[in-house]
Design an enzyme around this catalytic site. Structure first.
Site, short mmCIF file in Angstrom:
data_model
loop_
_atom_site.label_atom_id
_atom_site.label_comp_id
_atom_site.label_asym_id
_atom_site.label_seq_id
_atom_site.Cartn_x
_atom_site.Cartn_y
_atom_site.Cartn_z
N ARG A 104 0.80 -1.20 -0.06
CA ARG A 104 0.09 -0.06 -0.03
C ARG A 104 0.84 1.29 -0.19
O ARG A 104 0.35 2.35 0.23
CB ARG A 104 -0.93 0.18 1.20
CG ARG A 104 -0.11 -0.05 2.64
CD ARG A 104 -1.06 -0.01 3.56
NE ARG A 104 -0.65 -0.38 4.75
CZ ARG A 104 -1.28 -0.26 5.95
NH1 ARG A 104 -2.47 0.55 5.92
NH2 ARG A 104 -0.87 -0.69 6.97
N ASP A 271 11.30 -6.95 7.24
CA ASP A 271 10.84 -6.07 5.94
C ASP A 271 10.63 -4.68 6.61
O ASP A 271 10.39 -3.62 5.95
CB ASP A 271 9.58 -6.47 5.55
CG ASP A 271 8.58 -6.93 6.60
OD1 ASP A 271 8.66 -7.96 7.25
OD2 ASP A 271 7.25 -6.43 6.36
#
Ligand code: AMP
Ligand code: MG
Length: 519
Positions: A104, A271
């Site tokens: 996103r 991440d």
């Protein structure tokens, strides 16, 4: 905004995804996929950070045009922008999770600021990408506001972090099940434009190692060194070794700062670890109120508490080991990687020692000071003392007449004054004696402590109050926090109420002490 200049090295120098398709899929052999933000119904500027705007070369006129919300809400691109989503993987909660990627977040481009500095502009919540999996690519106002507020506060606290330019309401609802308990509800959507020299994460390297795609891995490593670490010198192998070493050092410094100010990231998956050693991806983060190394704000992590406050230094090391594993194929042997990991431990201890000395107001930390510091942290946990108020008050202690009654505001449980009063007073006596032998004068000591111990932090309940108000269209509380947190070390008597400890009502309230990954 016509004057803005972009050079977009990530997309022009690294292999991209040839497929222009937003459907969720595995992307191979590419560092990025071309993606345009999906336009929103009614973009409206809620807030911006003046310093970030100036740093990027945006003028007050730029900020005042309606076009600003159009662009930073994702409805229009500027000339020179080349939007993309990055491909990365990661270890989530200790397990390899495969491909994740910007689900996103959409980078608009790399801007070259008037001073020559490079800044990547990235919209978070700007719509689906090939990495969105089953999710919608959007973000709710509560999470966007939290990222906007906290990343700027961290910067002013002196903690390495990504920055935030703007917070734009989308005029659209986003449905979230905040506690994953089967009660989804529509919430207002919003988009943050975040800003950093690079958003590359450990996971960007891990994905190519996991796929045994050495060609892309090597290109990405050499690109990162050339673009983001130009100061590193030597032949290619030496540069790679120095680079890993530097990443370890920067990560150590970042985590030491988190421990200094009482920040808990909440989701330290690999991440969510920046290759530049910046705090990145503000999700279910939290701030320590009563000192507790076992606390985590993240309800998703409530059982294992992997990402609890006191464990963050070890987790950063674990994540660096994941990165090192991914880099193994690029080195003839593992010695430089092992040396880097060792350097992490050294750099962390060094930074932590220096910062603890500053927090306690010592000229420097002597070996005999360590037990004294440790004992304080144990007492603070047992007596449930507010970390920020305790240290701020400690700077005001008279070393000739130490007195526990100064610290009344730091107690969450009044009875702890009786149960722990003797132990705390005894600690203060020994601390005062230590101060009497220190080289710093009382004035110097206070100044040193006041620049290491903030007076104001974006406490969880304050952020939640700003969210509750913003959801009702009231932006004044957010603006007040933003103003105040520009100078977190300065006493600001007109804002003294915002330095208070967490009120009782917030102890177990959602958003104030418990946060989920839903955002
Ligand atoms: P996080 O835990 O927020 O770091 O996210 C982990 C992964 O999930 C990343 O690949 C994100 O891009 C992705 N993700 C999180 N929320 C969303 C969303 N609403 N839409 C699409 N992808 C998402
Ligand atoms: Mg993330």
């Amino acid at each position: 905004m016509k004057q803005l200049r972009f050079d977009n090295r990530f997309v022009s120098e690294l292999p991209g995804d040839p497929v222009d398709d937003l459907s969720p899929r595995q992307v191979h052999g590419a560092c990025w996929s071309p993606v345009r933000p999906t336009p929103v119904r009614a973009p409206r500027l809620l807030a911006y950070a003046t310093e970030v705007a100036a740093m990027l070369g945006l003028t007050p006129d730029d900020l005042a045009t309606p076009e600003f919300a159009t662009i930073f809400g994702g409805n229009r691109l500027l000339d020179g922008m080349r939007p993309y989503a990055a491909c990365y993987g990661g270890h989530q909660f200790g397990q390899w999770a495969g491909q994740l990627g910007d689900g996103r977040a959409i980078s608009l481009g790399e801007l070259i600021a008037p001073d020559g500095q490079r800044w990547e502009l990235q919209l978070k919540g700007a719509g689906p990408t090939p990495y969105s999996r089953r999710a919608d690519g959007r973000a709710v106002l509560r999470s966007s506001l939290r990222e906007f507020l906290c990343s700027e506060a961290m910067h002013h606290l002196g903690v390495p972090t990504t920055r935030a330019l703007s917070l734009v309401a989308t005029g659209e609802a986003v449905v979230r099940d905040m506690f994953y308990d089967g009660n989804p509800r529509p919430e207002p959507g919003a988009i943050v434009c975040r800003v950093a020299p690079s958003f590359i994460r450990f996971g960007n390297f891990e994905i190519f190692a996991a796929r045994e795609d050495l060609t892309t891995l090597t290109r990405l490593v050499d690109f990162t060194i050339a673009r983001d670490f130009p100061e590193l010198e030597g032949d290619p192998l030496t540069r790679r070794s120095r680079w890993f070493h530097t990443v370890c050092e920067r990560t150590a410094l970042m985590v030491a700062h988190w421990m200094r100010v009482g920040f808990v990231h909440g989701v330290m998956n690999s991440d969510n670890m920046s290759i530049l050693g910046l705090t990145i991806d503000y999700g279910p983060y939290g701030w320590i109120d009563n000192f507790d190394p076992d606390w985590t704000p993240n309800t998703t992590d409530a059982t294992g508490r992997r990402y609890r406050f006191g464990y963050q230094p070890q987790i950063a090391h674990w994540n660096l080991a994941c990165l090192a594993n991914a880099l193994v194929p690029l080195f003839p042997d593992t010695a430089p990687l092992e040396a880097g990991l060792e350097q992490y431990a050294n750099a962390y201890s060094e930074a932590n020692r220096t910062m603890t000395a500053a927090k306690l107001g010592f000229d420097r930390m002597e070996p005999e000071d360590l037990p004294l510091a440790r004992e304080l942290f144990t007492l603070m946990q047992q007596a449930e003392l507010d970390m920020t108020i305790w240290f701020r008050t400690l700077a005001r202690l008279d070393r000739e007449a130490p007195d526990l009654t100064l610290f009344g505001e730091a107690f969450y449980r009044p009875e702890a004054r009786d149960t722990h009063g003797v132990a705390l007073s005894s600690w203060l006596e020994r601390y005062a004696a230590r101060l009497r032998h220190d080289d710093l004068s009382p004035d110097q000591r206070r100044r040193r402590m006041d620049s290491a111990n903030p007076c104001f932090i974006p406490r969880n309940y304050l952020a939640q109050q700003a969210i509750d108000q913003a959801e009702q269209g009231q932006l004044a509380p957010l603006q007040r926090l933003m103003t105040l947190l520009r100078q977190p070390y300065a006493e600001q008597p007109e804002h003294a109420d915002l330095a208070a400890r967490r009120p009782d009502w917030a102890r177990h309230r959602a958003g104030c002490s418990m946060l989920s990954c839903s955002s």
